[in-house]
Write a protein that holds these residues in place. Sequence first.
Motif, PDB file in Angstrom:
ATOM      1  N   SER A  19       0.828  -1.208   0.000  1.00 30.85           N
ATOM      2  CA  SER A  19       0.000   0.000   0.000  1.00 30.85           C
ATOM      3  C   SER A  19       0.862   1.258   0.000  1.00 30.85           C
ATOM      4  O   SER A  19       1.834   1.349   0.744  1.00 30.85           O
ATOM      5  N   LEU A  20       0.464   2.234  -0.836  1.00 29.88           N
ATOM      6  CA  LEU A  20       1.188   3.505  -0.958  1.00 29.88           C
ATOM      7  C   LEU A  20       0.220   4.668  -0.869  1.00 29.88           C
ATOM      8  O   LEU A  20      -0.871   4.622  -1.440  1.00 29.88           O
ATOM      9  N   GLN A  21       0.626   5.726  -0.160  1.00 30.01           N
ATOM     10  CA  GLN A  21      -0.101   6.992  -0.226  1.00 30.01           C
ATOM     11  C   GLN A  21       0.874   8.073  -0.651  1.00 30.01           C
ATOM     12  O   GLN A  21       1.934   8.253  -0.047  1.00 30.01           O
ATOM     13  N   ILE A  22       0.513   8.812  -1.709  1.00 28.51           N
ATOM     14  CA  ILE A  22       1.386   9.835  -2.294  1.00 28.51           C
ATOM     15  C   ILE A  22       0.698  11.182  -2.175  1.00 28.51           C
ATOM     16  O   ILE A  22      -0.408  11.365  -2.704  1.00 28.51           O
ATOM     17  N   ASN A  23       1.311  12.126  -1.467  1.00 31.54           N
ATOM     18  CA  ASN A  23       0.762  13.473  -1.295  1.00 31.54           C
ATOM     19  C   ASN A  23       1.547  14.454  -2.158  1.00 31.54           C
ATOM     20  O   ASN A  23       2.767  14.596  -1.999  1.00 31.54           O
ATOM     21  N   ASN A  24       0.829  15.175  -3.038  1.00 27.69           N
ATOM     22  CA  ASN A  24       1.476  16.148  -3.919  1.00 27.69           C
ATOM     23  C   ASN A  24       2.737  15.579  -4.557  1.00 27.69           C
ATOM     24  O   ASN A  24       3.806  16.184  -4.516  1.00 27.69           O
ATOM     25  N   ASP A  25       2.610  14.382  -5.111  1.00 29.35           N
ATOM     26  CA  ASP A  25       3.654  13.710  -5.893  1.00 29.35           C
ATOM     27  C   ASP A  25       4.813  13.168  -5.059  1.00 29.35           C
ATOM     28  O   ASP A  25       5.814  12.726  -5.623  1.00 29.35           O
ATOM     29  N   ARG A  26       4.695  13.196  -3.731  1.00 30.90           N
ATOM     30  CA  ARG A  26       5.745  12.609  -2.886  1.00 30.90           C
ATOM     31  C   ARG A  26       5.138  11.518  -2.022  1.00 30.90           C
ATOM     32  O   ARG A  26       4.055  11.685  -1.455  1.00 30.90           O
ATOM     33  N   VAL A  27       5.827  10.378  -1.902  1.00 26.82           N
ATOM     34  CA  VAL A  27       5.307   9.278  -1.094  1.00 26.82           C
ATOM     35  C   VAL A  27       5.261   9.700   0.370  1.00 26.82           C
ATOM     36  O   VAL A  27       6.276  10.102   0.949  1.00 26.82           O
ATOM     37  N   HIS A  28       4.069   9.642   0.966  1.00 27.16           N
ATOM     38  CA  HIS A  28       3.884  10.004   2.370  1.00 27.16           C
ATOM     39  C   HIS A  28       3.971   8.771   3.263  1.00 27.16           C
ATOM     40  O   HIS A  28       4.650   8.782   4.290  1.00 27.16           O
ATOM     41  N   TYR A  29       3.274   7.704   2.859  1.00 26.96           N
ATOM     42  CA  TYR A  29       3.283   6.453   3.628  1.00 26.96           C
ATOM     43  C   TYR A  29       3.489   5.271   2.693  1.00 26.96           C
ATOM     44  O   TYR A  29       3.014   5.262   1.557  1.00 26.96           O
ATOM     45  N   PHE A  30       4.206   4.277   3.203  1.00 28.56           N
ATOM     46  CA  PHE A  30       4.294   2.985   2.539  1.00 28.56           C
ATOM     47  C   PHE A  30       4.100   1.911   3.601  1.00 28.56           C
ATOM     48  O   PHE A  30       4.664   1.994   4.691  1.00 28.56           O
TER      49      PHE A  30
END
Length: 365
Positions: A124-135
């Motif tokens: 699972s990945l969350q990307i905020n404004n084109d930068r990975v926030h959480y993995f």
Amino acid sequence: MKKCYFAFVLLLHSFIYSQHGIKDAVSLESVPFVEIYSDKGNLIGSTDVDGLLSKDLEDKILLANAKTLTFVNSFYQNKVVTMDDFNSNIVFKMNPIVNALKEVVVSNKKDKNQYLVLKTYVRSLQINNDRVHYFMDGIVEYYISLKTRKVKLKFLSNRSFENKSIRQLKEKGFSRIYFQIVGAPMLSEILDYNKLNDNYGLQKSAVDVKIKNKGDDSLKGSLYLNPNGTSLTLGIITDDKPKVMKGLGVENILNNYTINSLFSNKEFVDIGFDSLVYFKETHNYDIKAKKDKVTQKVDATHEVFVLGYRFSEEIDAKGLDSNYSLIHSSTYQDNYWEHVNNALFQPLPTALEKYIAENLTEMKK
């Protein structure tokens, strides 16, 4: 000077614009919902249900100032192209993953068993404004009720990472608004032919099933046969009809929600949890706190690789976990992520792996 240059490039691009598309290298059929990553590790966007890049996506690719692009689709080998190649070609071909599966036969037990249990590897990945926030990744067991089809889950092992340089949606004093959509996804009831038929208009042929919106007959996705079984691609929510949600001081617009799934059997009407091999969903949001003027772009991807099946009389796990819930510390005994036995497993794009390694911190007790 650089801004002027890009403005000129975009202006020139608007005059010579030819729509790029992505096709299967064997069948030459269009490949829908292909994610496009830059060499910086950010997700630029994805193609539509027809495998085409929108004008807006083409402009974003130019503004990304990337040297290479990586095309990602669950059923195909990752493809890296240089920007010179991208500018010189209109059609790109991706090679399908061919690794014929042995069909899994899970009998419909009528004894004391109440649950079908899927042992899986989740990423699972969350990307905020084109930068990975959480993995986050881990070994997860999904418990599916044979009676109600409701799904519950438990993490057996996990790794959790955070990019601490990324600010939350709102941070003033002790007031913070968190938006987290990382963790194990909910396995949708759509992963069943009868439920799919209830929600959409299905147009069946010998080679595929076109999935259409009942309201306007627009194409939303398809079921089709490939060497590995039956594939499902579906755009549940797309750019033309975003979903606006408000609550808890946050306004978010869900622009896209797409799924890709693979089932081991080769009969369209038989797809279901008991033949699921792989599941992936992507979400694309624009989010802001109530009084903010600027939105954050949030992209989330969740993958489920099925490793095995079993039946159980009960939920034999203690302390169940929630869907889309970040576990705030890693817990594992071995390097489970190095031994994912699933035909569709591929590493993340190289630039994305590099970004995670250099910018995210593992969360530990």
